[in-house]
Design a protein around this motif. Structure first.
Motif, PDB file in Angstrom:
ATOM      1  N   ASP A  63      -6.789   0.773   3.517  1.00 52.59           N
ATOM      2  CA  ASP A  63      -5.983   1.540   4.694  1.00 52.59           C
ATOM      3  C   ASP A  63      -4.610   1.404   4.532  1.00 52.59           C
ATOM      4  O   ASP A  63      -4.033   2.787   5.191  1.00 52.59           O
ATOM      5  CB  ASP A  63      -6.462   0.278   6.257  1.00 52.59           C
ATOM      6  N   THR A  64      -3.781   0.724   4.097  1.00 54.79           N
ATOM      7  CA  THR A  64      -2.291   0.721   3.911  1.00 54.79           C
ATOM      8  C   THR A  64      -1.896   1.855   2.501  1.00 54.79           C
ATOM      9  O   THR A  64      -0.974   3.495   3.107  1.00 54.79           O
ATOM     10  CB  THR A  64      -1.495   0.158   3.284  1.00 54.79           C
ATOM     11  N   THR A  78     -16.309  -7.072  -0.160  1.00 53.61           N
ATOM     12  CA  THR A  78     -16.888  -6.804   0.622  1.00 53.61           C
ATOM     13  C   THR A  78     -16.427  -8.128   2.132  1.00 53.61           C
ATOM     14  O   THR A  78     -15.324  -8.608   1.825  1.00 53.61           O
ATOM     15  CB  THR A  78     -18.604  -7.130   0.726  1.00 53.61           C
ATOM     16  N   SER A  79     -17.127  -8.200   3.422  1.00 51.81           N
ATOM     17  CA  SER A  79     -17.082  -8.953   4.417  1.00 51.81           C
ATOM     18  C   SER A  79     -17.751  -9.970   3.995  1.00 51.81           C
ATOM     19  O   SER A  79     -19.098 -10.858   5.134  1.00 51.81           O
ATOM     20  CB  SER A  79     -17.188  -8.494   5.964  1.00 51.81           C
ATOM     21  N   PHE A  80     -18.463 -10.648   2.621  1.00 50.19           N
ATOM     22  CA  PHE A  80     -18.445 -11.836   2.838  1.00 50.19           C
ATOM     23  C   PHE A  80     -18.014 -12.736   3.276  1.00 50.19           C
ATOM     24  O   PHE A  80     -17.419 -13.323   3.106  1.00 50.19           O
ATOM     25  CB  PHE A  80     -19.268 -12.002   1.292  1.00 50.19           C
ATOM     26  N   MET A 132      -4.306 -12.150   0.467  1.00 52.70           N
ATOM     27  CA  MET A 132      -3.470 -11.763  -0.807  1.00 52.70           C
ATOM     28  C   MET A 132      -3.673 -10.174  -0.297  1.00 52.70           C
ATOM     29  O   MET A 132      -4.722  -9.613  -0.924  1.00 52.70           O
ATOM     30  CB  MET A 132      -3.499 -12.185  -2.556  1.00 52.70           C
ATOM     31  N   LEU A 133      -2.388  -9.788   0.143  1.00 55.58           N
ATOM     32  CA  LEU A 133      -2.320  -8.539   0.048  1.00 55.58           C
ATOM     33  C   LEU A 133      -2.089  -8.175  -1.872  1.00 55.58           C
ATOM     34  O   LEU A 133      -1.040  -7.822  -2.244  1.00 55.58           O
ATOM     35  CB  LEU A 133      -1.312  -8.108   0.298  1.00 55.58           C
ATOM     36  N   MET A 173      -7.282  -8.922  -0.222  1.00 58.63           N
ATOM     37  CA  MET A 173      -7.437  -8.226   1.107  1.00 58.63           C
ATOM     38  C   MET A 173      -7.112  -7.082   0.905  1.00 58.63           C
ATOM     39  O   MET A 173      -6.552  -5.777   0.889  1.00 58.63           O
ATOM     40  CB  MET A 173      -6.765  -8.459   1.713  1.00 58.63           C
ATOM     41  N   MET A 174      -8.887  -6.025   0.041  1.00 56.68           N
ATOM     42  CA  MET A 174      -8.908  -5.085  -0.463  1.00 56.68           C
ATOM     43  C   MET A 174      -9.007  -4.174   1.091  1.00 56.68           C
ATOM     44  O   MET A 174      -8.368  -2.872   0.416  1.00 56.68           O
ATOM     45  CB  MET A 174     -10.210  -4.914  -1.013  1.00 56.68           C
ATOM     46  N   GLY A 175      -9.059  -4.641   2.548  1.00 60.43           N
ATOM     47  CA  GLY A 175      -9.163  -3.112   3.298  1.00 60.43           C
ATOM     48  C   GLY A 175      -7.646  -2.750   3.801  1.00 60.43           C
ATOM     49  O   GLY A 175      -7.767  -1.653   4.154  1.00 60.43           O
TER      50      GLY A 175
END
Length: 671
Positions: free
Chosen positions: A433-434, A406-408, A465-466, A427-429
């Motif tokens: 997206d990727t 989340t964006s906590f 972290m990706l 970095m779940m977003g």
């Protein structure tokens, strides 16, 4: 294992009744007035230990609770200690006493801590045992030891008396690992599941031992160039399909693969090879197995008693009571245990979001707001801060990584500025997206280029972290290469392009096993990876590409020195949507280390493509994902490209280069 006896407790061991902490009758051994201790025996607890435990501040309970072989009054035996405040009777049962519930009773401490202790002579390492517990209300349970360092191999469920003694031979790594784990160092993690990474070729049903895994893993990781290995949970878990995320033995490496010392040797060998070790850690929930933590002393001891806060609807498991001080001590000590006794270089904390929010996976009316009327679990928030502060105070050369979706705010920001104190955050977003972008047909990618560029809007709000993790290649999601569109050549070209984008994007890296060589089938927890695929050119080429990317990442300072700050990344061009080409620069502390990255997201090669460059000079291609050794088509830039005084894309200098189909090019001035 001997048959467990179910006969009533012998009358001769019935102790006198004394008032309990709750004011209700509790059967306890008679208190010695001289010492004010029940049946005075050897104890590992000082008054200060008990105070810290009850205050939620003890950080090394593994030195106190559990089973410890000791010498007492000249006799070698084992000391046992367990927390069971709602019990009226506790005994140690095992093979050594025929599982007799009455032959080895424990004594409850006089200090109302709920700690039960005993010393049993002439038993030691390797002996099986459990705790037989009678609740105040009469309920009887048999439980494994929450602090045991070893357990029987599932499906057996008894604990084993064991120790964590090991003569470590990784002094060089430990003395220098601060530089290896630093936030301005390359950090490329290979995520793996011990049971399914590789199995015995002669008997695919047999899991490899810790030693056998080390024999194969250490040279493989060295060759592929990963800086770290991240193990999915290695703590003792009874149910293999849980992948290790349903833990019953929080202080023991899984006995499926060997002893605690053999696990330590695996870590040691990785350290000797210059490879760091990260462990998945699961403080978010635990299973309801009869021998585990659930209703441990017949009451809701470790789990929150309110099902709105103590039961997880997604995983059908139980949530720790983060507000109970003794439970906080259990969890803090457990985090410290793996760093202290096992020399691991960090923890990746699972399911952080599920702990942070009271309404996680719950509908309206299924959760209760906090004392301030909000949805945050304030007790979990404070626990994270306390754990992270403790870890970085005692082990400042390690990393704690949050899987938080989340964006906590401030997950990877220090506690003293209001953050949670983690070192990094997944970095779940970026991942969502990727993958969404790369799954699209290249003909339509021009309409969705924002999926690529949006990540840099928030990329520097956390230390990201990706992750391309195990969660993306199960449950019908398909393997990474099978997500890619097109024919075989295009799928593998897309995969190499995806990896190139990942490794050149800001942030540290995590890749799940099998992805590095283009595993075609979904991950199966009970089967080996398809290593035979490496005999085929597409898979062999993919592995060579990942190996080259790891080398590029580790040797080019621009790829890691400023990976968490905006001044380490600069977009060159995102406007060429029609051709689906993007370009950007990565920067290190030295301007001469700047790299230029160009990505072509379509299968159409581009010749003499002009691009603005950060500075004048001779640009050399140092990586190309279309190289023939990677199973590419070989569209390369073989000679240095001199910049021209032709203004382009807002820059006074530009170059013309060949961009391969579905390919990535990395260039450096004067390389």
């Amino acid at each position: 294992m001997a048959k467990r006896k179910t006969t009533p407790l012998p009358a001769e061991i019935e102790p006198v009744v004394q008032p309990s902490v709750t004011g209700q009758p509790r059967t306890t051994p008679e208190v010695d007035p001289a010492t004010q201790q029940a049946n005075p025996i050897y104890s590992r607890f000082s008054d200060f230990d008990v105070h810290l435990f009850r205050a939620g501040k003890h950080q090394k309970l593994y030195e106190k609770f559990g089973s410890h072989v000791v010498e007492h009054n000249g006799v070698i035996g084992t000391y046992f200690a367990v927390w069971a405040p709602s019990a009226r009777y506790v005994a140690v049962i095992g093979n050594f006493n025929g599982w007799d519930k009455g032959s080895a009773p424990m004594s409850v401490r006089w200090d109302s801590s709920g700690i039960w202790e005993t010393f049993i002579p002439h038993i030691g390492r390797g002996e099986t045992y459990k705790y037989f517990i009678v609740h105040e209300g009469g309920r009887e349970v048999e439980k494994g030891d929450p602090y045991a360092h070893s357990w029987e191999v599932p499906p057996k469920t008894a604990s084993l008396i064991w120790d964590t003694y090991h003569e470590w031979q990784d002094q060089d790594w430990m003395a220098n690992r601060k530089a290896k784990n630093a936030l301005n160092a390359p950090f490329s993690a290979y995520e793996m599941h011990l049971s399914s990474w590789r199995r015995d070729p002669g008997n695919p049903e047999r899991e490899l031992s810790y030693g056998e895994i080390a024999d194969a893993l250490v040279p493989y990781i060295q060759d592929m160039g990963f800086t770290h290995v991240e193990f999915m949970p290695v703590m003792q878990y009874p149910y293999a399909p849980s992948w290790g995320y349903q833990i019953t033995g929080y202080y023991a490496p899984s006995s499926r693969f060997g002893t605690p010392q053999e696990f330590m040797q695996l870590i040691e060998r990785l350290h000797q090879a210059g490879v760091g070790v990260i462990l998945d850690w699961v403080p978010s929930h635990f299973p309801g197995d009869a021998h585990g933590l659930y209703e441990f002393d017949g009451s809701h001891l470790y789990e929150h008693p309110d099902p709105r806060r103590g039961y997880h609807p997604d995983w059908k498991s139980y949530i720790f009571n983060y507000g109970r001080p003794e439970v906080r001590s259990f969890l803090i000590s457990n985090a410290m245990f793996w760093l202290d006794r096992c020399h691991v270089d960090g923890l990746r904390v699972d399911a952080v979001a599920s702990m942070l929010y009271l309404d996680y996976s719950r509908n309206a009316g299924e959760w209760e707001p906090n004392a301030l009327g909000g949805r945050e679990n304030l007790e979990a928030v404070s626990l994270f801060k306390e754990i992270n502060e403790a870890i970085y105070a005692q082990f400042p050369d390690t990393q704690v990584i949050a899987e938080e979706s989340t964006s906590f705010p401030g997950v990877s920001r220090p506690v003293y500025v209001g953050g949670l104190g983690f070192g990094m955050k997944w970095m779940m977003g970026w991942m969502n997206d990727t993958l969404r972008y790369f799954e699209r047909d290249p003909a339509f990618r021009k309409f969705h280029q924002d999926n690529l560029t949006f990540s840099t809007v928030y990329a520097y709000t956390e230390n990201f972290m990706l992750p391309l993790s195990h969660d993306e290649v199960v449950y019908g999601k398909k393997s990474l290469v099978e997500k890619m569109p097109g024919d075989e050549w295009q799928r593998f070209a897309n995969l190499r392009l995806l990896f190139s984008y990942m490794f050149t994007h800001s942030g540290t890296k995590l890749l799940f096993m099998g992805g590095e060589f283009g595993q075609t089938s979904e991950w199966k927890f009970d089967d080996s990876l398809d290593w035979h695929l490496l005999q085929h050119a597409p898979h062999k080429g993919t592995a060579a590409c990942v190996k080259s990317l790891n080398h590029l990442y580790r040797t080019e300072p621009a790829m890691y020195e400023r990976t968490f700050t905006a001044d380490g990344f600069e977009w060159i061009d995102t406007a060429d949507r029609e051709n689906s080409i993007v370009s950007y620069a990565r920067k290190g502390n030295d301007p001469n280390d700047t790299l230029l990255i160009v990505l072509n997201m379509t299968p159409i090669p581009r010749s003499n493509y002009r691009i603005g460059v950060p500075s004048a000079g001779s640009y050399c291609e140092i990586f190309n994902s279309d190289a023939t050794e990677f199973y590419g088509s070989g569209v390369m830039n073989g000679t240095p490209i001199e910049s021209e005084q032709t203004a382009w894309q807002g820059r006074p200098q530009s170059i013309q280069l060949n961009i391969p189909p579905l390919g990535a090019v990395v260039l450096k001035v004067g390389a």
